[in-house]
Design an enzyme around this catalytic site. Structure first.
Site, PDB file in Angstrom:
ATOM      1  N   LYS A 114     -34.930  -3.336  26.790  1.00  0.00           N
ATOM      2  CA  LYS A 114     -33.771  -4.054  26.061  1.00  0.00           C
ATOM      3  C   LYS A 114     -34.194  -4.031  24.497  1.00  0.00           C
ATOM      4  O   LYS A 114     -33.538  -3.668  23.604  1.00  0.00           O
ATOM      5  CB  LYS A 114     -33.480  -5.191  26.808  1.00  0.00           C
ATOM      6  CG  LYS A 114     -32.657  -5.153  28.145  1.00  0.00           C
ATOM      7  CD  LYS A 114     -31.143  -5.259  27.604  1.00  0.00           C
ATOM      8  CE  LYS A 114     -30.416  -4.746  28.903  1.00  0.00           C
ATOM      9  NZ  LYS A 114     -30.482  -5.558  29.992  1.00  0.00           N
ATOM     10  N   LYS A 195     -26.831  10.379  33.234  1.00  0.00           N
ATOM     11  CA  LYS A 195     -26.042   9.489  34.330  1.00  0.00           C
ATOM     12  C   LYS A 195     -24.633   9.105  33.549  1.00  0.00           C
ATOM     13  O   LYS A 195     -24.535   8.943  32.560  1.00  0.00           O
ATOM     14  CB  LYS A 195     -26.992   8.191  34.415  1.00  0.00           C
ATOM     15  CG  LYS A 195     -26.331   7.209  35.476  1.00  0.00           C
ATOM     16  CD  LYS A 195     -27.541   5.931  35.296  1.00  0.00           C
ATOM     17  CE  LYS A 195     -26.824   4.588  36.012  1.00  0.00           C
ATOM     18  NZ  LYS A 195     -27.588   3.729  36.169  1.00  0.00           N
ATOM     19  N   LYS A 198     -20.358   4.876  30.476  1.00  0.00           N
ATOM     20  CA  LYS A 198     -19.099   4.422  29.321  1.00  0.00           C
ATOM     21  C   LYS A 198     -19.719   4.712  27.948  1.00  0.00           C
ATOM     22  O   LYS A 198     -19.160   5.504  27.144  1.00  0.00           O
ATOM     23  CB  LYS A 198     -18.486   2.964  29.206  1.00  0.00           C
ATOM     24  CG  LYS A 198     -17.331   2.959  28.990  1.00  0.00           C
ATOM     25  CD  LYS A 198     -16.718   1.496  29.499  1.00  0.00           C
ATOM     26  CE  LYS A 198     -15.431   1.268  29.236  1.00  0.00           C
ATOM     27  NZ  LYS A 198     -14.881   0.155  29.634  1.00  0.00           N
TER      28      LYS A 198
HETATM   29  P1  ADP Z   1     -24.601  -3.574  35.008  1.00  0.00           P
HETATM   30  O1  ADP Z   1     -25.603  -3.587  33.633  1.00  0.00           O
HETATM   31  O2  ADP Z   1     -23.990  -4.742  35.236  1.00  0.00           O
HETATM   32  O3  ADP Z   1     -25.345  -3.164  36.136  1.00  0.00           O
HETATM   33  P2  ADP Z   1     -23.288  -1.240  34.823  1.00  0.00           P
HETATM   34  O4  ADP Z   1     -21.902  -0.840  34.153  1.00  0.00           O
HETATM   35  O5  ADP Z   1     -24.279  -0.367  34.002  1.00  0.00           O
HETATM   36  O6  ADP Z   1     -23.480  -2.677  34.595  1.00  0.00           O
HETATM   37  O7  ADP Z   1     -23.286  -0.842  36.223  1.00  0.00           O
HETATM   38  C1  ADP Z   1     -22.678  -1.455  37.100  1.00  0.00           C
HETATM   39  C2  ADP Z   1     -22.978  -0.833  38.542  1.00  0.00           C
HETATM   40  O8  ADP Z   1     -22.548   0.376  38.623  1.00  0.00           O
HETATM   41  C3  ADP Z   1     -24.458  -0.971  38.863  1.00  0.00           C
HETATM   42  O9  ADP Z   1     -24.620  -1.305  40.157  1.00  0.00           O
HETATM   43  C4  ADP Z   1     -24.977   0.484  38.492  1.00  0.00           C
HETATM   44  O10 ADP Z   1     -25.865   0.885  39.374  1.00  0.00           O
HETATM   45  C5  ADP Z   1     -23.542   1.198  39.035  1.00  0.00           C
HETATM   46  N1  ADP Z   1     -23.740   2.330  38.290  1.00  0.00           N
HETATM   47  C6  ADP Z   1     -23.288   2.631  36.917  1.00  0.00           C
HETATM   48  N2  ADP Z   1     -23.327   3.905  36.324  1.00  0.00           N
HETATM   49  C7  ADP Z   1     -23.762   4.365  37.593  1.00  0.00           C
HETATM   50  C8  ADP Z   1     -23.852   5.953  37.647  1.00  0.00           C
HETATM   51  N3  ADP Z   1     -23.622   6.961  36.693  1.00  0.00           N
HETATM   52  N4  ADP Z   1     -24.060   6.134  39.084  1.00  0.00           N
HETATM   53  C9  ADP Z   1     -24.469   5.479  40.090  1.00  0.00           C
HETATM   54  N5  ADP Z   1     -24.168   4.294  39.631  1.00  0.00           N
HETATM   55  C10 ADP Z   1     -23.936   4.004  38.749  1.00  0.00           C
END
Ligand code: ADP
Length: 328
Positions: A114, A195, A198
């Protein structure tokens, strides 16, 4: 049916969810409801550690709640709520911070990552994130937390913090959570490399219209070695094929697996088939989402009700915590 215990999971309000969130988290949330009492939290306070403005926080929370509900979170049984609606979590965070050695927080890989990401804003919240997360988990008498491999250190941290607290105050007020390892399928973005996320703008939103979804699918990168239509492709390294395996009927997957390798089917055709199947898969989701979207007061009422139910559990736990700490 008696459930196996209570599950807790939180996610930051990132607004409209994408296919990565859906396949990597939300689908699992929905399934867990069949076996566990579930508590799903939109962690708006955690979001404050990284957002520059809170302008979109409410809208993002609302959009995420819509996606969760449309994807099958059942608010009659599951407690679905917003973190800041239960202020007890801040209190517990403060108490837990007193049994947390600073070095443990600075050592966590996520903290280091971070500060690399936002060196201009290394706020206390970034450092204290795992303490607040521990408070989130234990405040609702959680037995089990579903985690992907990258979150294992956080659960270990939570367990150690609970042990420190219970030992220091000679109490059993806090339950040590168990990690439930879930194999998180890492969904790649339309670039076929990173991955899906957004922030990289390589995502496909669940709530996108069928036309927008088709447009995004058409932008997907396929096997880069396949330049001309007549070149054979390799489905094993193609993200479009990976998605076909999730969203398309088995006979179509088998057909593509054969035809792509001998240039019998082109990438455009293959993507159009995926877009159609994906749109078909998302049809019930979209209908349900539109219905909730047209009744924002109902969605607010669901979150408010979840907050009340969460708070009732939180207040029980906090009464025990204060008693154990002998707070005057
Ligand atoms: P946070 O930081 O609250 O985890 P994210 O938006 O990064 O927020 O992710 C929310 C959930 O979605 C998490 O459990 C994360 O592992 C899953 N996630 C996000 N992007 C992906 C991806 N490309 N493939 C698989 N899982 C994802």
């Amino acid at each position: 049916m008696t459930k196996k215990g209570r599950v807790f999971s939180g996610a930051r309000p990132t607004g409209r969810q994408h296919l990565g969130n859906y396949l990597g988290a939300i689908q699992n949330y929905a399934e867990l409801q069949n076996e566990y009492d579930c508590v799903y939290c939109i962690v708006d306070v955690h979001a404050l550690t990284t957002v520059e403005t809170t302008q979109e926080l409410r809208q993002n929370t609302f959009e995420m709640a819509l996606d969760w509900l449309a994807a099958g979170i059942r608010p009659e049984e599951t407690i679905m709520f917003v973190q800041s609606h239960v202020p007890e979590v801040m209190e517990l965070h403060a108490y837990l911070s007193m049994v947390t050695p600073l070095g443990k927080l600075t050592d966590l890989p996520t903290f280091k990552e971070k500060i690399r990401h936002q060196p201009e804003n290394v706020n206390y919240g970034l450092l204290g994130y795992p303490v607040l997360m521990t408070a989130d988990i234990v405040l609702y008498k959680t037995d089990v937390v579903p985690v992907g491999i990258d979150q294992v250190p956080h659960i270990e941290f939570a367990r150690e913090t609970v042990r420190s607290f219970n030992y220091r105050f000679q109490t059993q007020a806090l339950i040590e959570p168990q990690a439930k390892h879930t194999e998180i399928k890492k969904v790649l973005g339309i670039d076929g490399k990173e991955k899906m996320s957004k922030s990289l703008n390589n995502h496909i939103e669940l709530a996108a219209s069928p036309a927008e979804t088709t447009k995004r699918v058409r932008e997907m990168v396929t096997d880069p070695a396949r330049v001309k239509r007549t070149d054979p492709g390799n489905p094993d390294i193609c993200n479009v094929f990976t998605m076909h395996k999730i969203f398309s009927p088995q006979d179509e997957v088998d057909m593509i697996n054969v035809e792509c390798r001998r240039a019998g089917i082109g990438c455009v055709d293959c993507k159009m088939r995926l877009a159609n199947n994906l749109n078909k898969h998302l049809e019930p989701f979209r209908a349900k989402r539109a219905e909730f979207e047209s009744k924002p007061d109902d969605v607010q009422a669901i979150l408010d009700d979840g907050g009340k139910r969460a708070r009732a559990v939180a207040q029980e736990v906090m009464a025990e915590v204060r008693e154990a700490m002998k707070l005057p």
